[in-house]
Design a protein around this motif. Structure first.
Motif, PDB file in Angstrom:
ATOM      1  N   ASN A   1      12.479   4.516  -8.606  1.00  0.00           N
ATOM      2  CA  ASN A   1      13.032   3.185  -7.681  1.00  0.00           C
ATOM      3  C   ASN A   1      11.898   2.908  -6.563  1.00  0.00           C
ATOM      4  O   ASN A   1      11.760   1.889  -6.374  1.00  0.00           O
ATOM      5  CB  ASN A   1      14.183   3.657  -7.300  1.00  0.00           C
ATOM      6  N   ARG A   2      11.363   4.114  -5.946  1.00  0.00           N
ATOM      7  CA  ARG A   2      10.544   4.046  -4.817  1.00  0.00           C
ATOM      8  C   ARG A   2       9.336   3.400  -5.249  1.00  0.00           C
ATOM      9  O   ARG A   2       8.831   2.290  -4.666  1.00  0.00           O
ATOM     10  CB  ARG A   2      10.348   5.539  -4.123  1.00  0.00           C
ATOM     11  N   ASN A   3       8.729   3.612  -6.372  1.00  0.00           N
ATOM     12  CA  ASN A   3       7.754   3.178  -6.963  1.00  0.00           C
ATOM     13  C   ASN A   3       7.892   1.606  -7.244  1.00  0.00           C
ATOM     14  O   ASN A   3       6.809   0.827  -6.975  1.00  0.00           O
ATOM     15  CB  ASN A   3       6.971   3.870  -8.152  1.00  0.00           C
ATOM     16  N   PHE A   4       8.880   1.273  -7.782  1.00  0.00           N
ATOM     17  CA  PHE A   4       9.270  -0.134  -8.196  1.00  0.00           C
ATOM     18  C   PHE A   4       9.389  -1.047  -6.651  1.00  0.00           C
ATOM     19  O   PHE A   4       8.781  -2.159  -6.609  1.00  0.00           O
ATOM     20  CB  PHE A   4      10.381  -0.206  -8.582  1.00  0.00           C
ATOM     21  N   GLN A   5       9.808  -0.186  -5.643  1.00  0.00           N
ATOM     22  CA  GLN A   5       9.884  -1.009  -4.418  1.00  0.00           C
ATOM     23  C   GLN A   5       8.402  -1.334  -3.802  1.00  0.00           C
ATOM     24  O   GLN A   5       7.943  -2.642  -3.223  1.00  0.00           O
ATOM     25  CB  GLN A   5      10.492  -0.305  -3.289  1.00  0.00           C
ATOM     26  N   VAL A   6       7.354  -0.420  -3.679  1.00  0.00           N
ATOM     27  CA  VAL A   6       6.159  -0.614  -3.394  1.00  0.00           C
ATOM     28  C   VAL A   6       5.463  -1.712  -4.315  1.00  0.00           C
ATOM     29  O   VAL A   6       4.693  -2.588  -3.909  1.00  0.00           O
ATOM     30  CB  VAL A   6       5.478   0.964  -3.059  1.00  0.00           C
ATOM     31  N   ASN A   7       5.247  -1.270  -5.283  1.00  0.00           N
ATOM     32  CA  ASN A   7       4.458  -1.557  -6.604  1.00  0.00           C
ATOM     33  C   ASN A   7       4.892  -3.328  -6.752  1.00  0.00           C
ATOM     34  O   ASN A   7       4.011  -4.143  -6.963  1.00  0.00           O
ATOM     35  CB  ASN A   7       4.356  -0.988  -7.805  1.00  0.00           C
ATOM     36  N   THR A   8       6.253  -3.370  -7.142  1.00  0.00           N
ATOM     37  CA  THR A   8       6.856  -4.670  -7.850  1.00  0.00           C
ATOM     38  C   THR A   8       7.150  -5.665  -6.585  1.00  0.00           C
ATOM     39  O   THR A   8       6.900  -6.750  -6.333  1.00  0.00           O
ATOM     40  CB  THR A   8       7.633  -4.487  -8.765  1.00  0.00           C
ATOM     41  N   MET A   9       8.145  -4.814  -5.899  1.00  0.00           N
ATOM     42  CA  MET A   9       8.819  -5.909  -4.741  1.00  0.00           C
ATOM     43  C   MET A   9       7.894  -5.882  -3.649  1.00  0.00           C
ATOM     44  O   MET A   9       7.727  -7.326  -3.179  1.00  0.00           O
ATOM     45  CB  MET A   9      10.038  -4.909  -4.206  1.00  0.00           C
ATOM     46  N   GLY A  10       6.962  -5.221  -3.473  1.00  0.00           N
ATOM     47  CA  GLY A  10       6.043  -5.430  -2.304  1.00  0.00           C
ATOM     48  C   GLY A  10       5.151  -6.496  -2.977  1.00  0.00           C
ATOM     49  O   GLY A  10       4.880  -7.513  -2.096  1.00  0.00           O
ATOM     50  N   LEU A  11       4.818  -6.526  -4.142  1.00  0.00           N
ATOM     51  CA  LEU A  11       3.813  -7.801  -4.723  1.00  0.00           C
ATOM     52  C   LEU A  11       4.802  -8.883  -4.474  1.00  0.00           C
ATOM     53  O   LEU A  11       4.271 -10.246  -4.049  1.00  0.00           O
ATOM     54  CB  LEU A  11       3.635  -7.718  -6.065  1.00  0.00           C
ATOM     55  N   LEU A  12       6.277  -9.017  -4.736  1.00  0.00           N
ATOM     56  CA  LEU A  12       6.882 -10.216  -4.519  1.00  0.00           C
ATOM     57  C   LEU A  12       6.929 -10.926  -3.065  1.00  0.00           C
ATOM     58  O   LEU A  12       6.638 -11.825  -2.790  1.00  0.00           O
ATOM     59  CB  LEU A  12       8.178  -9.931  -5.208  1.00  0.00           C
ATOM     60  N   TYR A  13       6.986  -9.760  -2.346  1.00  0.00           N
ATOM     61  CA  TYR A  13       7.280 -10.021  -0.823  1.00  0.00           C
ATOM     62  C   TYR A  13       5.787 -10.587  -0.231  1.00  0.00           C
ATOM     63  O   TYR A  13       5.918 -11.588   0.531  1.00  0.00           O
ATOM     64  CB  TYR A  13       7.454  -8.830   0.139  1.00  0.00           C
ATOM     65  N   LEU A  14       4.780  -9.977  -0.796  1.00  0.00           N
ATOM     66  CA  LEU A  14       3.542 -10.656  -0.219  1.00  0.00           C
ATOM     67  C   LEU A  14       3.201 -11.980  -0.924  1.00  0.00           C
ATOM     68  O   LEU A  14       2.787 -12.960  -0.046  1.00  0.00           O
ATOM     69  CB  LEU A  14       2.350  -9.627  -0.891  1.00  0.00           C
TER      70      LEU A  14
END
Lengths: 233, 233, 233, 233
Positions: free
Chosen positions: D101-114
């Motif tokens: 879950n943590r990796n999803f937040q950084v890798n995928t959600m982070g990309l979405l936010y950026l």
């Protein structure tokens, strides 16, 4: 004669010519292979460091023959670009089966002949590049490409088998998947209503191949895909 | 003669024979194509409802000839399974180029000839199935499969182009990607130290093809992959 | 209590219900997981050997809780089908980012929780199956599926990592790629003008999953793709 | 302030730093995002035109906050490189689920936010690039990457959905699949016995990203794969 040598098969008015120009400008001596002698003569005139060799790449003996000429005239190519292509349009029921076979001879067997003839010198030199220009047909079988797509798929998988073998020998094999219609006189005519951005420019393809050929060997690409920014994919 | 007809090319001791048995047991009359007449005779004796037709599938004229015989003897096949295969082992530098070409004729051109000859009756009947047995070579070029993998890739993409065209006509095309060594006398000999579970059973492949051929037409598979449970992939 | 147990998450009116019926008919005792208690109650009434367990699969504690109940009521499931799904429609600019996160919790984390909770008993028994129902979003990112497709891609790759680990332990993991609109009341409403053959039938999907769960272990499929015969792909 | 702006997330000692140098040398003003303030301070000292912004990319509010600072300090980035990555090692049974879950937040959600925060200005300008550094985990689930690979697959498919949407708007999205171990102090320590050519050089990755960012817009790559010449794949 210390300039590097680049061999390009299939030098038509599009990608082949653009490649010839790009590598000539980049300091290569360029050997052009095509069946059409008039076209070769015209390009020789335009590009002073390019030399044409009439050749049908589906014939191993012809490749062997011009290879000897090239080696005598220019030296061993460190870059071989297989851009010659046999195409067709029609479903598997519409095409003449001999079309599929003919395209296999040019697209896949031609690559095999070129690679067998020119890779040994690259292996000895521990460097070199073999680049194949392909397109999305190599990955996908659409009904109307039944006489063509199978031969590009075969070509891509042959290139992959070569890449895995030649890589550790310092020889870079890459396969270009062009996902667009190339900007040529006849495609402009056929797709009259499309805007400029519908087409991929031969010059941009040539630039990308130049880049791939000169990638740092710690970071090589095998599969290289290109499409115009506006392409729906 | 109301039993459905199944044609199987390449009836060797493995998948082909298992398919012949499975479809015979399932109530089909089976037409067996192979170059080896002795093998056909043996299978005819074993499977009373199967009939052998000597044929080299890389030759369109031979296919046309036996097709007429089959139609006269049995009727039009509603299922055609292209299981004949030309293989080879060796890198692109080791193989004789004619090997790659020969494998293309059997694997890819053979499929084209079979499909062109038998699909029209299926289209007329608005049902039928064309199944091709392939393997992971169709998706991946390993160095030692340079004389084989390109032809399976071509075969798969040709099957895909056919699937897209024939599907809306009620004819189901599917491609089996067998990701394992098939359990045969000679593979057991070659991989002597491997346990039973290393091998995929011809009978299991035949069972899967039977399943695919009879899938509800609202839920067809094109790509079908199979591997033993213990396979590392 | 010797009947095998099948757990199904996400028992809505479509695939989930069809699966419940198919496995009940096949002699399984079926545990149904859904958040909607009314739906569970209705299905329990319809399928006498099925039992409902209210559960949000994105919550590991809830899964653990119902797992203990199921084990006590029925026994350990030998088949777990993760059919619960969180979906969304909209481009990456249109969606609320929390949607993508929520779908990940249901689709991917839910699979992880289920597999962690139920696979140990399967490994001990050296048999079992974990099946995930997915679709083409797992393979392709279309703009309007930005809040959904990434979570199905994650789910598929997680299933693949599990398949490679559990296979040699006798536990079969498979991923269904449904390439069609499922035939449901609301999809019929939404695609009013489409013919019957546009839709994939839940019953056909359930039949296929039944087949995959019972494949001979020498010939397992991981990736299973399904589409209606008329689908253009 | 007419120099173009490049934002890089995840500026560690490897690819991130190499990217910062490459874009600084190429005339960009560079905004560096990382959680580690000491590292940012060190890079700021080394690269006079780079500026560090402490930020956890898994937090949309933090991204929004530093985005406003960057726009005030430097202007709107025309290039955003999402290089921050959460990794993990372990099978699905070994990992703590919170890791995935943590990796999803950084890798995928982070990309979405950026992408949500920075793409509107690019769309307005009708140009820009969003590049994501990934690896083969995005395409393949190996057992020991169960806590990581699913998040890279999600990230790649999200990038693909963005690419298809942003391309026609003049904004180039590309995904790098690095198929190798990156040459870093800790990887050299871990793979002590491997030769130089086993590793991919951060500088070569940065050079490739520079190339992709500046491709002619008639010939853009989405998927970009890189591996050292000696890599067995």
């Amino acid at each position: 004669m210390s300039a590097p040598i680049c061999l390009i098969s299939g030098v038509g008015p599009g990608t082949g010519s653009a490649l010839a120009k790009r590598f000539t400008e980049g300091g290569y001596r360029v050997a052009l292979l095509a069946r059409n002698e008039a076209r070769l003569a015209a390009l020789e005139k335009e590009l002073v460091t390019a030399k044409g060799y009439p050749c049908d790449v589906s014939d191993a003996a012809q490749i062997d023959h011009v290879a000897s000429q090239i080696e005598r005239d220019l030296g061993s190519p460190s870059v071989v670009i297989h851009n010659a292509v046999g195409g067709a349009f029609g479903t598997f029921r519409e095409i003449d089966p001999s079309i599929l076979n003919r395209n296999f001879q040019v697209n896949t067997m031609g690559l095999l002949y070129l690679a067998r003839r020119f890779s040994p010198a690259m292996i000895d030199a521990k460097k070199g590049a073999i680049i194949v220009t392909g397109n999305t047909s190599a990955l996908r079988g659409k009904p109307s490409f039944a006489g063509f797509a199978p031969t590009k798929a075969a070509q891509r998988i042959l290139a992959e088998a070569m890449a895995r073998e030649l890589g550790p020998n310092g020889v870079h094999v890459a396969y270009l998947v062009v996902d667009a219609v190339i900007d040529l006189a006849w495609t402009r005519e056929r797709f009259k209503d499309r805007p400029d951005e519908f087409f991929i420019k031969p010059k941009a393809i040539a630039e990308e191949i130049w880049h791939v050929v000169h990638q740092d060997r710690s970071a090589w690409s095998f599969n290289v895909e290109l499409r115009p920014f506006g392409e729906t994919w």
